[in-house]
Design a protein around this motif. Structure first.
Motif, PDB file in Angstrom:
ATOM      1  N   PHE A  50       0.825  -1.201   0.000  1.00  9.32           N
ATOM      2  CA  PHE A  50       0.000   0.000   0.000  1.00  9.32           C
ATOM      3  C   PHE A  50       0.858   1.249   0.000  1.00  9.32           C
ATOM      4  N   ILE A  51       0.340   2.278  -0.648  1.00  7.66           N
ATOM      5  CA  ILE A  51       0.892   3.623  -0.546  1.00  7.66           C
ATOM      6  C   ILE A  51      -0.014   4.333   0.444  1.00  7.66           C
ATOM      7  N   ARG A  52       0.576   4.861   1.489  1.00  4.82           N
ATOM      8  CA  ARG A  52      -0.210   5.568   2.493  1.00  4.82           C
ATOM      9  C   ARG A  52      -0.178   7.056   2.169  1.00  4.82           C
ATOM     10  N   GLU A  53      -1.336   7.624   1.913  1.00  2.14           N
ATOM     11  CA  GLU A  53      -1.471   9.050   1.623  1.00  2.14           C
ATOM     12  C   GLU A  53      -2.412   9.639   2.656  1.00  2.14           C
ATOM     13  N   GLY A  54      -1.828  10.170   3.725  1.00  3.04           N
ATOM     14  CA  GLY A  54      -2.660  10.647   4.825  1.00  3.04           C
ATOM     15  C   GLY A  54      -3.399   9.476   5.430  1.00  3.04           C
ATOM     16  N   ARG A  55      -4.704   9.562   5.429  1.00  5.30           N
ATOM     17  CA  ARG A  55      -5.523   8.469   5.980  1.00  5.30           C
ATOM     18  C   ARG A  55      -5.915   7.442   4.932  1.00  5.30           C
ATOM     19  N   ARG A  56      -5.643   7.716   3.689  1.00  2.76           N
ATOM     20  CA  ARG A  56      -5.985   6.810   2.588  1.00  2.76           C
ATOM     21  C   ARG A  56      -4.892   5.772   2.390  1.00  2.76           C
ATOM     22  N   ALA A  57      -5.291   4.602   1.949  1.00  6.63           N
ATOM     23  CA  ALA A  57      -4.355   3.527   1.599  1.00  6.63           C
ATOM     24  C   ALA A  57      -4.698   3.074   0.188  1.00  6.63           C
ATOM     25  N   ILE A  58      -3.715   3.151  -0.697  1.00  3.42           N
ATOM     26  CA  ILE A  58      -3.910   2.799  -2.095  1.00  3.42           C
ATOM     27  C   ILE A  58      -2.969   1.647  -2.427  1.00  3.42           C
ATOM     28  N   LEU A  59      -3.485   0.637  -3.085  1.00  2.00           N
ATOM     29  CA  LEU A  59      -2.658  -0.514  -3.450  1.00  2.00           C
ATOM     30  C   LEU A  59      -1.542  -0.116  -4.405  1.00  2.00           C
ATOM     31  N   THR A  60      -0.367  -0.669  -4.176  1.00  2.00           N
ATOM     32  CA  THR A  60       0.722  -0.546  -5.135  1.00  2.00           C
ATOM     33  C   THR A  60       0.442  -1.538  -6.258  1.00  2.00           C
ATOM     34  N   PRO A  61       1.166  -1.462  -7.365  1.00  2.85           N
ATOM     35  CA  PRO A  61       0.971  -2.480  -8.410  1.00  2.85           C
ATOM     36  C   PRO A  61       1.161  -3.907  -7.883  1.00  2.85           C
ATOM     37  N   ALA A  62       2.139  -4.098  -7.009  1.00  5.69           N
ATOM     38  CA  ALA A  62       2.356  -5.437  -6.435  1.00  5.69           C
ATOM     39  C   ALA A  62       1.178  -5.840  -5.555  1.00  5.69           C
ATOM     40  N   GLY A  63       0.657  -4.893  -4.771  1.00  4.66           N
ATOM     41  CA  GLY A  63      -0.503  -5.166  -3.931  1.00  4.66           C
ATOM     42  C   GLY A  63      -1.728  -5.496  -4.760  1.00  4.66           C
ATOM     43  N   ARG A  64      -1.910  -4.787  -5.865  1.00  5.13           N
ATOM     44  CA  ARG A  64      -3.040  -5.040  -6.764  1.00  5.13           C
ATOM     45  C   ARG A  64      -2.945  -6.449  -7.347  1.00  5.13           C
ATOM     46  N   THR A  65      -1.755  -6.835  -7.783  1.00  6.57           N
ATOM     47  CA  THR A  65      -1.568  -8.177  -8.349  1.00  6.57           C
ATOM     48  C   THR A  65      -1.868  -9.250  -7.303  1.00  6.57           C
ATOM     49  N   LEU A  66      -1.343  -9.049  -6.113  1.00  4.35           N
ATOM     50  CA  LEU A  66      -1.572 -10.009  -5.032  1.00  4.35           C
ATOM     51  C   LEU A  66      -3.064 -10.143  -4.736  1.00  4.35           C
ATOM     52  N   LEU A  67      -3.758  -9.023  -4.619  1.00  9.43           N
ATOM     53  CA  LEU A  67      -5.187  -9.070  -4.316  1.00  9.43           C
ATOM     54  C   LEU A  67      -5.986  -9.660  -5.469  1.00  9.43           C
ATOM     55  N   ASP A  68      -5.684  -9.255  -6.690  1.00  7.03           N
ATOM     56  CA  ASP A  68      -6.411  -9.796  -7.844  1.00  7.03           C
ATOM     57  C   ASP A  68      -6.240 -11.312  -7.953  1.00  7.03           C
ATOM     58  N   ASP A  69      -5.026 -11.789  -7.692  1.00  3.59           N
ATOM     59  CA  ASP A  69      -4.774 -13.235  -7.736  1.00  3.59           C
ATOM     60  C   ASP A  69      -5.438 -13.966  -6.565  1.00  3.59           C
ATOM     61  N   GLY A  70      -5.592 -13.280  -5.436  1.00  4.40           N
ATOM     62  CA  GLY A  70      -6.141 -13.915  -4.254  1.00  4.40           C
ATOM     63  C   GLY A  70      -7.645 -13.807  -4.098  1.00  4.40           C
ATOM     64  N   ARG A  71      -8.266 -12.885  -4.813  1.00  7.63           N
ATOM     65  CA  ARG A  71      -9.719 -12.689  -4.663  1.00  7.63           C
ATOM     66  C   ARG A  71     -10.546 -13.941  -4.955  1.00  7.63           C
ATOM     67  N   PRO A  72     -10.196 -14.758  -5.931  1.00 11.65           N
ATOM     68  CA  PRO A  72     -10.988 -15.989  -6.123  1.00 11.65           C
ATOM     69  C   PRO A  72     -11.040 -16.865  -4.861  1.00 11.65           C
ATOM     70  N   LEU A  73     -10.004 -16.824  -4.053  1.00 13.36           N
ATOM     71  CA  LEU A  73     -10.002 -17.594  -2.802  1.00 13.36           C
ATOM     72  C   LEU A  73     -10.979 -17.020  -1.797  1.00 13.36           C
ATOM     73  N   LEU A  74     -11.218 -15.716  -1.865  1.00 14.71           N
ATOM     74  CA  LEU A  74     -12.129 -15.076  -0.934  1.00 14.71           C
ATOM     75  C   LEU A  74     -13.597 -15.340  -1.273  1.00 14.71           C
ATOM     76  N   LEU A  75     -13.824 -15.712  -2.519  1.00 11.45           N
ATOM     77  CA  LEU A  75     -15.206 -15.991  -2.931  1.00 11.45           C
ATOM     78  C   LEU A  75     -15.608 -17.365  -2.465  1.00 11.45           C
TER      79      LEU A  75
END
Length: 75
Positions: A50-75
């Motif tokens: 994550f990139i922390r911008e104040g109170r916001r947290a935005i996924l980095t490209p690596a974080g996005r890839t990790l989450l996109d690959d892992g989301r099927p497991l969450l379903l």
């Protein structure tokens, strides 16, 4: 390195809610537990999720890839 289902749930909640604090509320945890879990995971992986911008947290490209690959497991 294996990532736990719980870690994926936390990453997903942060991304959906937009902040660590809001994710903590959604997961019924204290914000420090979420921050600690993500700091440990990032240290273990050796990458920023994550990139922390104040109170916001935005996924980095690596974080996005990790989450996109892992989301099927969450379903």
């Amino acid at each position: 390195m294996k990532i736990s289902l719980e870690a994926l749930q936390v990453i997903d909640a942060i991304e959906r809610q937009g902040s660590f604090t809001a994710a903590a509320a959604a997961l019924h945890r204290v914000p420090s537990a979420i921050s600690h879990a993500m700091a440990k995971l990032e240290a273990d992986l050796g990458i920023a999720l994550f990139i922390r911008e104040g109170r916001r947290a935005i996924l980095t490209p690596a974080g996005r890839t990790l989450l996109d690959d892992g989301r099927p497991l969450l379903l």
